[in-house]
Design a protein around this motif. Sequence first.
Motif, PDB file in Angstrom:
ATOM      1  N   PHE A  52       0.712  -1.315   0.079  1.00 15.35           N
ATOM      2  CA  PHE A  52      -0.147   0.116   0.037  1.00 15.35           C
ATOM      3  C   PHE A  52       0.894   1.289   0.060  1.00 15.35           C
ATOM      4  CE2 PHE A  52      -2.782  -3.213   1.873  1.00 15.35           C
ATOM      5  CZ  PHE A  52      -3.947  -3.127   1.091  1.00 15.35           C
ATOM      6  N   GLN A  53       2.209   1.261  -0.019  1.00 19.13           N
ATOM      7  CA  GLN A  53       3.045   2.241   0.180  1.00 19.13           C
ATOM      8  C   GLN A  53       3.593   2.585  -1.387  1.00 19.13           C
ATOM      9  OE1 GLN A  53       6.318   1.129   2.773  1.00 19.13           O
ATOM     10  NE2 GLN A  53       5.152   1.876   4.661  1.00 19.13           N
ATOM     11  N   SER A  55       2.367   3.082  -4.411  1.00 17.92           N
ATOM     12  CA  SER A  55       1.795   4.034  -5.448  1.00 17.92           C
ATOM     13  C   SER A  55       2.127   5.520  -5.013  1.00 17.92           C
ATOM     14  CB  SER A  55       0.305   3.890  -5.345  1.00 17.92           C
ATOM     15  OG  SER A  55      -0.214   4.984  -6.108  1.00 17.92           O
ATOM     16  N   SER A 206      -4.418  11.862  -2.503  1.00 20.75           N
ATOM     17  CA  SER A 206      -4.236  10.784  -1.160  1.00 20.75           C
ATOM     18  C   SER A 206      -2.803  10.924  -0.763  1.00 20.75           C
ATOM     19  CB  SER A 206      -4.446   9.394  -1.520  1.00 20.75           C
ATOM     20  OG  SER A 206      -3.839   8.964  -2.827  1.00 20.75           O
TER      21      SER A 206
END
Length: 224
Positions: A52-53, A55, A206
Amino acid sequence: FFFSDASSSAPDPPCGMKILFSAVFKPGTEAPGKDGPVMLSQAAELSSLGFFQRSTAKEVFVMFSRQFAKASTEPGQRSSVRKDGYMSHVYHSPMGVVAVCFADDEYPQRVAFGYLSKVCEDFVLAVPQSRGDCGTADLPHEALFAAKHQELLVKFQDPGQADQLTQIMAELEKTKLVLHETIEAALERGCKIETLINKSNDLSGSSKMFFKTAKKQNQCCTFM
């Protein structure tokens, strides 16, 4: 360069000798809405980061590599930025392109610059039109070099083997090397990281929110 979380549940930062990301830029150009030169090619090997890191990590690499390439104005110049166990290396090739890579600081600096020189050389051979007008959009010739760029990145993950490929690039040792101890020192004069993040179009909403939240919690990525 990132995600050094103070919480006990956070993953350990990547270790070992790795090149995580590299990109090639056309100096003297301006990518629309990007505040920096046109990106000609990119390659990444982010398997050492949490899923999840990845991107956000890639977006941050793109943003800072563009800014470092923008600040590199002297053909033949090499520069490095050290921060919290990581290094960014920048090489302004006399062939008319600038290459940037991000690696952990255990990765040999000479091999990293050999890698950048090799990327520049192979890119210009594969995309001779890059010496002229490359347009304004990012990755205008990516189809011609994407596979080769990724192949080089994978090959140079082992600096012991890759060093044999860089011996012929001894002329790099004669060029000027500038080592920056802070990110701000490597950016254009007066440029602050917070301002750069807020106005960057290389970062998604994000990713920007991640920076703001982490900073408020004093758990910011080590870039900050």
